[in-house]
Enzyme design. Structure first.
Site, PDB file in Angstrom:
ATOM      1  N   LYS A 103      87.196 -29.153 -22.772  1.00  0.00           N
ATOM      2  CA  LYS A 103      87.761 -27.977 -23.439  1.00  0.00           C
ATOM      3  C   LYS A 103      89.023 -27.501 -22.711  1.00  0.00           C
ATOM      4  O   LYS A 103      89.252 -27.875 -21.551  1.00  0.00           O
ATOM      5  CB  LYS A 103      86.712 -26.863 -23.472  1.00  0.00           C
ATOM      6  CG  LYS A 103      86.336 -26.325 -22.105  1.00  0.00           C
ATOM      7  CD  LYS A 103      85.100 -25.432 -22.172  1.00  0.00           C
ATOM      8  CE  LYS A 103      84.780 -24.845 -20.812  1.00  0.00           C
ATOM      9  NZ  LYS A 103      83.410 -24.296 -20.770  1.00  0.00           N
TER      10      LYS A 103
ATOM     11  N   ARG B  18      75.524 -14.917 -24.388  1.00  0.00           N
ATOM     12  CA  ARG B  18      76.775 -15.223 -25.085  1.00  0.00           C
ATOM     13  C   ARG B  18      76.391 -15.789 -26.442  1.00  0.00           C
ATOM     14  O   ARG B  18      75.883 -15.070 -27.276  1.00  0.00           O
ATOM     15  CB  ARG B  18      77.627 -16.174 -24.224  1.00  0.00           C
ATOM     16  CG  ARG B  18      79.041 -16.363 -24.743  1.00  0.00           C
ATOM     17  CD  ARG B  18      79.947 -17.122 -23.752  1.00  0.00           C
ATOM     18  NE  ARG B  18      79.547 -18.518 -23.544  1.00  0.00           N
ATOM     19  CZ  ARG B  18      80.177 -19.367 -22.736  1.00  0.00           C
ATOM     20  NH1 ARG B  18      81.237 -18.981 -22.054  1.00  0.00           N
ATOM     21  NH2 ARG B  18      79.760 -20.608 -22.586  1.00  0.00           N
TER      22      ARG B  18
ATOM     23  N   TYR C 188     109.921  -8.297  -5.316  1.00  0.00           N
ATOM     24  CA  TYR C 188     109.667  -6.988  -5.913  1.00  0.00           C
ATOM     25  C   TYR C 188     108.726  -6.162  -5.041  1.00  0.00           C
ATOM     26  O   TYR C 188     107.729  -6.680  -4.523  1.00  0.00           O
ATOM     27  CB  TYR C 188     109.008  -7.152  -7.288  1.00  0.00           C
ATOM     28  CG  TYR C 188     109.902  -7.740  -8.338  1.00  0.00           C
ATOM     29  CD1 TYR C 188     110.944  -6.998  -8.891  1.00  0.00           C
ATOM     30  CD2 TYR C 188     109.694  -9.036  -8.808  1.00  0.00           C
ATOM     31  CE1 TYR C 188     111.758  -7.547  -9.874  1.00  0.00           C
ATOM     32  CE2 TYR C 188     110.507  -9.584  -9.793  1.00  0.00           C
ATOM     33  CZ  TYR C 188     111.543  -8.835 -10.317  1.00  0.00           C
ATOM     34  OH  TYR C 188     112.343  -9.371 -11.288  1.00  0.00           O
TER      35      TYR C 188
ATOM     36  N   MET D  53     108.311 -14.075 -12.116  1.00  0.00           N
ATOM     37  CA  MET D  53     108.012 -14.775 -13.370  1.00  0.00           C
ATOM     38  C   MET D  53     108.189 -16.288 -13.242  1.00  0.00           C
ATOM     39  O   MET D  53     107.373 -17.058 -13.726  1.00  0.00           O
ATOM     40  CB  MET D  53     108.899 -14.232 -14.497  1.00  0.00           C
ATOM     41  CG  MET D  53     108.468 -14.726 -15.866  1.00  0.00           C
ATOM     42  SD  MET D  53     109.516 -14.117 -17.192  1.00  0.00           S
ATOM     43  CE  MET D  53     109.131 -12.362 -17.180  1.00  0.00           C
TER      44      MET D  53
HETATM   45  C1  LIG Z   1      82.506 -24.970 -19.896  1.00  0.00           C
HETATM   46  C2  LIG Z   1      81.161 -25.325 -20.293  1.00  0.00           C
HETATM   47  C3  LIG Z   1      80.440 -26.315 -19.601  1.00  0.00           C
HETATM   48  C4  LIG Z   1      80.961 -26.953 -18.335  1.00  0.00           C
HETATM   49  O1  LIG Z   1      80.846 -26.037 -17.297  1.00  0.00           O
HETATM   50  P1  LIG Z   1      81.272 -26.444 -15.793  1.00  0.00           P
HETATM   51  O2  LIG Z   1      80.861 -25.307 -14.962  1.00  0.00           O
HETATM   52  O3  LIG Z   1      82.759 -26.629 -15.835  1.00  0.00           O
HETATM   53  O4  LIG Z   1      80.574 -27.699 -15.503  1.00  0.00           O
HETATM   54  C5  LIG Z   1      79.212 -26.690 -20.093  1.00  0.00           C
HETATM   55  N1  LIG Z   1      78.699 -26.099 -21.195  1.00  0.00           N
HETATM   56  C6  LIG Z   1      79.344 -25.123 -21.864  1.00  0.00           C
HETATM   57  C7  LIG Z   1      78.717 -24.496 -23.041  1.00  0.00           C
HETATM   58  C8  LIG Z   1      80.590 -24.698 -21.430  1.00  0.00           C
HETATM   59  O5  LIG Z   1      81.223 -23.734 -22.091  1.00  0.00           O
END
Ligand SMILES: *Cc1c(COP(=O)(O)O)cnc(C)c1O
Length: 467
Positions: free
Chosen positions: A79, A181, A319, A383
């Site tokens: 992802k 979640r 800054y 930036m």
């Molecule tokens: C991101 C994610 C993972 C992987 O998690 P890691 O801690 O990077 O291994 C597995 N399952 C779900 C649902 C996730 O969102």
């Protein structure tokens, strides 16, 4: 502090050099070198990803799960553009390492994997985040992508698309075992089963899996958290029993992220879902360092220095004047800033600023006449750039405009003095995940060791990005 050299940049570790060479990249060919030179002209920083490291990390995770024939498959979680490493190259490296599943949160990225040519014969793909009316369920089903269902509208949407297409949709039932979640709660699960069972009987849905996500598996030495994970596992098993009793026993159950893949073999079930481990990091420094788990960070972020100049003691840097040079010194510009994803929270403050407490900024490895030294972001990250105090005269140190410096890499130890994304995470008060996923794509991504991929896979990559 995990790496001995990270706590105090002026410790003996900076002086104890055994290697004095700048990182040298092993180019595969003249074209690779030409790509590197072009990338440096295009942008004064580069993110270099080692595909062999990605492959080896995945091969290790597969081994941890008992090998290819253990009954536990491994999903490479890719992802967010493969945690900033590049979706397609990372996915192909994960497959080369023995992953047989790929996972993305956003459905768009799951579709990109199929469009790149990773067919259902090579990998199952699961996607789990969607919302609103414009979900491309039809396209997902048409492309043989497994879909997570964790709400009643989600079930309805997938079922309607499957009917329209006249094709059975493969779904994984997401249950909320305690993460809070996505997924059905125990209280809401009867209503879900009431929808799922007839759809499965009718052949509209194939209930492939049951899955959930762990909240605190990365804290194996905190007793409360261990108990919370144990409770999540019990809840997960309860959901399974209810599915079995309803006649829709899941064939593939999966719960383990990287943390649980590494430290909870008893909950590998039929599939594990490591993400950050593929990229070479442990999920939390409570678990130690990547090396403790047989992992190697795959990405190196380097930059070429901008202006290097001498300044007098007491000179305000950046800054807010949060850093005043403690002595006569030289400063150097690193041409990366928060618009590149360098966290402003990784700024470094010096107590002479009086208003501010000492705060170490993000680390940068700079090659000097005395070997590599670790410097820190001095003053606020801007930036497009930040500044480092070289704590000496650049002419004496042999540091010049154009020199290549390393923000983070595999963490080559001892004499090499190389920070990792964990070190940046500490400086920015975040986690390594956010360090690499925040890197903007205006920084060129370049790939080492593409020869670990089968030739047909290599052909799917941008030839201009291969070193
Ligand atoms: C991101 C994610 C993972 C992987 O998690 P890691 O801690 O990077 O291994 C597995 N399952 C779900 C649902 C996730 O969102």
């Amino acid at each position: 502090m995990r790496n001995a050299f990270t706590l105090d940049p002026w410790s003996r570790h900076n002086r104890d050099m055994t290697l004095s060479a700048a990182p040298e990249w092993a180019f595969s060919s003249e074209t690779g070198k030409a790509n590197y030179d072009r990338a440096r002209r295009q942008y004064p920083a580069q993110a270099i990803v080692d595909l062999k490291t990605l492959r080896d990390n995945m091969a290790h995770l597969v081994e941890v799960c008992g090998g290819a024939h253990s009954g536990t498959a491994v999903m490479g979680v890719v992802k967010a553009d493969a945690y900033g490493h590049g979706l397609i190259p990372a996915a192909l490296a994960a497959l080369a390492g023995g992953a047989t599943w790929l996972g993305t949160a956003q459905s768009h990225e799951a579709l990109l994997l199929r469009k790149a040519g990773i067919g259902p014969d090579r990998a199952h793909i699961l996607t789990w985040v969607y919302s609103g009316a414009e979900v491309p369920f039809d396209e997902l089903i048409d492309n043989d992508i497994d879909i997570s269902v964790g709400s009643l509208p989600g079930i309805d949407g997938v079922a309607a698309a499957a009917r329209r297409l006249g094709k059975t949709a493969r779904v994984h039932v997401k249950v909320d075992s305690g993460f809070g979640r996505n997924g059905f709660t125990p209280q809401g699960f009867d209503a879900a089963l009431a929808k799922l069972v007839p759809l499965a009987e009718e052949g509209v849905l194939d209930i492939v899996g049951q899955w959930s996500h762990l909240a605190v598996a990365d804290a194996p030495s905190t007793p409360d958290f261990v108990a919370a994970t144990d409770q999540q596992v019990r809840n997960f098993n309860d959901f399974t029993r209810r599915m079995e009793a309803a006649g829709i026993a899941p064939r593939i159950r999966h719960l383990a992220n990287t943390a649980a893949t590494l430290n909870r073999p008893e909950i590998h079930f039929e599939l594990t879902r490591p993400g950050v481990g593929l990229y070479g990091y442990e999920p939390d420094s409570e678990m130690g360092t990547p090396r403790d788990w047989g992992l190697t960070p795959a990405m190196t972020l380097q930059a070429q220095l901008g202006t290097v100049k001498d300044v007098e003691a007491g000179h305000g840097i950046s800054y807010g004047r949060t850093y005043l040079t403690p002595q006569d010194t030289s400063t150097a510009i690193v041409p990366l800033g928060y618009a590149d994803g360098i966290h402003r929270s990784a700024s470094g403050f010096d107590p002479q600023g009086a208003k501010h407490e000492l705060k170490l900024g993000g680390p940068v490895r700079v090659m000097t006449n005395d070997g590599p030294r670790l410097y820190r972001v001095s003053g606020r990250v801007c930036m497009d750039q930040f500044i480092i105090d070289l704590k000496g005269r650049a002419a004496d140190l042999g540091v010049q405009e154009g020199d290549t410096v390393v923000l983070f890499g595999p963490g080559r130890g001892d004499g090499f003095v190389e920070p990792t994304a964990d070190d940046w995470a500490r400086a920015a008060d975040t986690i390594s995940y956010e360090i690499f996923t925040c890197l903007r794509n205006r920084i060129p991504r370049l790939y080492l060791n593409a020869d670990v991929l089968p030739e047909a896979d290599r052909a799917l990559l941008d030839p201009n990005a291969l070193l």
